[in-house]
Each structure stands twice: as structure tokens, then as C-alpha cells.
Design an enzyme around this catalytic site. Structure first.
Site, PDB file in Angstrom:
ATOM      1  N   HIS A 120       0.835  -1.208   0.000  1.00  0.00           N
ATOM      2  CA  HIS A 120       0.000   0.000   0.000  1.00  0.00           C
ATOM      3  C   HIS A 120       0.872   1.262   0.000  1.00  0.00           C
ATOM      4  O   HIS A 120       0.665   2.186  -0.800  1.00  0.00           O
ATOM      5  CB  HIS A 120      -0.926  -0.038   1.223  1.00  0.00           C
ATOM      6  CG  HIS A 120      -1.788   1.176   1.401  1.00  0.00           C
ATOM      7  ND1 HIS A 120      -3.100   1.231   0.997  1.00  0.00           N
ATOM      8  CD2 HIS A 120      -1.519   2.393   1.948  1.00  0.00           C
ATOM      9  CE1 HIS A 120      -3.603   2.426   1.273  1.00  0.00           C
ATOM     10  NE2 HIS A 120      -2.659   3.150   1.862  1.00  0.00           N
ATOM     11  N   GLU A 121       1.869   1.290   0.878  1.00  0.00           N
ATOM     12  CA  GLU A 121       2.729   2.482   0.955  1.00  0.00           C
ATOM     13  C   GLU A 121       3.474   2.715  -0.353  1.00  0.00           C
ATOM     14  O   GLU A 121       3.633   3.859  -0.786  1.00  0.00           O
ATOM     15  CB  GLU A 121       3.723   2.357   2.120  1.00  0.00           C
ATOM     16  CG  GLU A 121       3.080   2.334   3.499  1.00  0.00           C
ATOM     17  CD  GLU A 121       2.118   3.492   3.752  1.00  0.00           C
ATOM     18  OE1 GLU A 121       2.381   4.624   3.275  1.00  0.00           O
ATOM     19  OE2 GLU A 121       1.086   3.262   4.399  1.00  0.00           O
ATOM     20  N   HIS A 124       1.627   4.676  -2.763  1.00  0.00           N
ATOM     21  CA  HIS A 124       1.803   6.120  -2.548  1.00  0.00           C
ATOM     22  C   HIS A 124       3.158   6.585  -3.088  1.00  0.00           C
ATOM     23  O   HIS A 124       3.255   7.629  -3.737  1.00  0.00           O
ATOM     24  CB  HIS A 124       1.720   6.454  -1.053  1.00  0.00           C
ATOM     25  CG  HIS A 124       0.363   6.289  -0.440  1.00  0.00           C
ATOM     26  ND1 HIS A 124      -0.794   6.733  -1.033  1.00  0.00           N
ATOM     27  CD2 HIS A 124      -0.022   5.731   0.755  1.00  0.00           C
ATOM     28  CE1 HIS A 124      -1.835   6.465  -0.238  1.00  0.00           C
ATOM     29  NE2 HIS A 124      -1.394   5.837   0.847  1.00  0.00           N
ATOM     30  N   HIS A 130      -5.565   7.567  -2.454  1.00  0.00           N
ATOM     31  CA  HIS A 130      -6.514   6.539  -2.045  1.00  0.00           C
ATOM     32  C   HIS A 130      -7.621   6.323  -3.073  1.00  0.00           C
ATOM     33  O   HIS A 130      -8.052   7.251  -3.739  1.00  0.00           O
ATOM     34  CB  HIS A 130      -7.112   6.887  -0.673  1.00  0.00           C
ATOM     35  CG  HIS A 130      -6.136   6.658   0.434  1.00  0.00           C
ATOM     36  ND1 HIS A 130      -6.058   7.440   1.554  1.00  0.00           N
ATOM     37  CD2 HIS A 130      -5.168   5.709   0.558  1.00  0.00           C
ATOM     38  CE1 HIS A 130      -5.086   6.986   2.341  1.00  0.00           C
ATOM     39  NE2 HIS A 130      -4.524   5.939   1.760  1.00  0.00           N
TER      40      HIS A 130
HETATM   41  N1  TQI Z   1      -1.105   5.455   7.015  1.00  0.00           N
HETATM   42  C1  TQI Z   1      -1.792   6.300   6.120  1.00  0.00           C
HETATM   43  C2  TQI Z   1      -1.823   5.635   4.718  1.00  0.00           C
HETATM   44  O1  TQI Z   1      -0.784   5.164   4.256  1.00  0.00           O
HETATM   45  C3  TQI Z   1      -1.094   7.646   6.002  1.00  0.00           C
HETATM   46  C4  TQI Z   1      -1.749   8.495   4.980  1.00  0.00           C
HETATM   47  C5  TQI Z   1      -2.966   9.077   5.061  1.00  0.00           C
HETATM   48  C6  TQI Z   1      -1.227   8.807   3.713  1.00  0.00           C
HETATM   49  N2  TQI Z   1      -3.222   9.748   3.898  1.00  0.00           N
HETATM   50  C7  TQI Z   1      -2.185   9.592   3.060  1.00  0.00           C
HETATM   51  C8  TQI Z   1      -0.046   8.497   3.079  1.00  0.00           C
HETATM   52  C9  TQI Z   1      -1.987  10.048   1.788  1.00  0.00           C
HETATM   53  C10 TQI Z   1       0.160   8.961   1.800  1.00  0.00           C
HETATM   54  C11 TQI Z   1      -0.817   9.740   1.160  1.00  0.00           C
HETATM   55  O2  TQI Z   1      -2.891   5.625   4.125  1.00  0.00           O
HETATM   56  S1  TQI Z   1      -1.854   4.261   7.777  1.00  0.00           S
HETATM   57  C12 TQI Z   1      -3.594   1.555   5.461  1.00  0.00           C
HETATM   58  C13 TQI Z   1      -4.983   1.192   5.060  1.00  0.00           C
HETATM   59  C14 TQI Z   1      -2.116   2.967   6.648  1.00  0.00           C
HETATM   60  C15 TQI Z   1      -3.388   2.630   6.282  1.00  0.00           C
HETATM   61  O3  TQI Z   1      -0.926   3.785   8.729  1.00  0.00           O
HETATM   62  O4  TQI Z   1      -3.128   4.714   8.244  1.00  0.00           O
HETATM   63  C16 TQI Z   1      -2.520   0.812   5.001  1.00  0.00           C
HETATM   64  C17 TQI Z   1      -1.046   2.245   6.214  1.00  0.00           C
HETATM   65  F1  TQI Z   1      -5.130   1.296   3.760  1.00  0.00           F
HETATM   66  F2  TQI Z   1      -5.240  -0.050   5.368  1.00  0.00           F
HETATM   67  F3  TQI Z   1      -5.845   1.965   5.665  1.00  0.00           F
HETATM   68  C18 TQI Z   1      -1.233   1.154   5.379  1.00  0.00           C
HETATM   69 CL1  TQI Z   1      -2.739  -0.578   4.019  1.00  0.00          CL
HETATM   70 ZN    ZN Z   2      -2.700   5.124   2.231  1.00  0.00          ZN
END
Ligand code: TQI
Ligand code: ZN
Ligand code: CA
Ligand code: ZN
Length: 164
Positions: A120-121, A124, A130
Site C-alpha cells: 500500500h505504501e 503512494h 486513495h
Molecule cells: N497510514 C496512512 C496511509 O498510508 C497515512 C496516509 C494518510 C497517507 N493519507 C495519506 C499516506 C496520503 C500517503 C498519502 O494511508 S496508515 C492503510 C490502510 C495505513 C493505512 O498507517 O493509516 C494501510 C497504512 F489502507 F489499510 F488503511 C497502510 Cl494498508
Molecule cells: Zn494510504
């Protein structure tokens, strides 16, 4: 439907380097290396992108584990809530991916699965924001899937293939 970031930042090259600068003590290093490699392959399998690991010097995607304040102005928050974050493509911190070392990282189904979060990261890191499609990898809800049988959902594939 998948989304990109404002201005649609993307890498202007297909050969990208990555460097792992710090590790979690939750997993043997080899398992971390393997999860990162497979998470990048999720994206290189469906695009012309290639990822080469480097061990010194600068890299496009710098990967590390850290806790609380770690130098980028986006402190982690202890166990739970934010698991990781990554920056959109660009110079400097662009593309970098950080993982909260206050989480309990795992390579199997308990706790937080490093492969799934990293995949997922890296979405990005490559320019995907998203998606509003439930079940997409870039949908902002963590749901466990078996990493062994993981297949990139069609929405994410369309998104990354639009960019690269
Ligand atoms: N971290 C958030 C994410 O990676 C951080 C974030 C929010 C972000 N908005 C963003 C990063 C926009 C980049 C661009 O979405 S988290 C998930 C999921 C997170 C969340 O720790 O909340 C995953 C990390 F999708 F499951 F909600 C990994 Cl897979
Ligand atoms: Zn994300
Ligand atoms: Ca956290
Ligand atoms: Zn960070």
C-alpha cells in the site's frame, strides 16, 4: 476509482533504486527484506518499473522503521492508529516510506502484516492516492489477505498503468 495526488506527481524514469536504512526487531532482517521486495514486485509485475536495491548512497525510495518524531515533521503515534506513511514521487523525501516501529510487525496473519502495508505504501511512493473502491489495495482500510495468494486488484492495476 483510483486517485492520483494533486498535480499527478510520478517518476520520470522506470529504473528506481531503493535502500532499507533501518529495521524492526519484530522480524529477522531477511523476512523484512523479502516482504519489501515482494511488495515492490506487486507494482513492477504490472508496469515497466524496475526496482534495484542499493546499500549505500542515495536512493529514490528510502525505507525505514522509526518511532515517534523521526525527522520529517510527521511523528508516529505509538501502537495502533498510523502504521506507516509514504511520500509521493519527487526529490529528497519524495517516494520514501516509513514504518512505525511501535507496531507489532508480522510476516503472517497476526498483528500487522508488513507485506500488505508496504505494498500500500509503495502505491503512494509511486503516485497513487486513495481509491474509493472497496477491496482495492489503495482503499484506506486495512484488511488482512493472505500474502501468499495476494493479487493486485484491477482498480489498482488500472491506476498504476495509467501512471506508468
Ligand atoms: N497510514 C496512512 C496511509 O498510508 C497515512 C496516509 C494518510 C497517507 N493519507 C495519506 C499516506 C496520503 C500517503 C498519502 O494511508 S496508515 C492503510 C490502510 C495505513 C493505512 O498507517 O493509516 C494501510 C497504512 F489502507 F489499510 F488503511 C497502510 Cl494498508
Ligand atoms: Zn494510504
Ligand atoms: Ca502507530
Ligand atoms: Zn516519516
Amino acid at each position: 476509482e483510483y486517485q492520483t495526488f494533486p498535480g499527478t506527481p510520478r517518476w520520470k524514469k522506470t529504473h528506481l533504486t531503493y535502500r532499507i536504512v533501518s529495521y524492526t526487531s519484530d522480524l529477522p532482517r531477511k523476512k523484512v527484506d523479502d516482504a519489501i521486495k515482494r511488495a515492490l514486485m506487486v507494482w513492477s509485475d504490472v508496469t515497466p518499473l524496475r526496482f534495484q536495491r542499493v546499500y549505500t548512497g542515495q536512493a529514490d525510495i528510502v525505507i525505514g522503521f522509526a518511532r515517534r518524531e523521526h525527522g520529517d515533521g510527521y511523528p508516529f503515534d505509538g501502537r495502533g492508529n498510523t502504521l506507516a506513511h509514504a511520500f509521493a514521487p519527487g526529490e529528497g523525501i519524495g517516494g520514501d516510506a516509513h514504518f512505525d516501529d511501535d507496531e507489532k510487525w508480522s510476516d503472517i496473519n497476526q498483528d500487522v502484516n508488513l507485506f500488505l502495508v508496504a505494498a500500500h505504501e509503495f502505491g503512494h511512493s509511486l503516485g497513487l492516492a486513495h481509491s474509493n473502491v472497496r477491496g482495492a489495495l489503495m482503499y484506506p482500510l486495512y484488511s488482512y489477505q493472505n500474502p501468499q495468494t495476494f493479487r493486485l486488484p484491477a482498480d489498482d492495476r488500472r491506476g498504476i498503468q495509467k501512471l506508468y
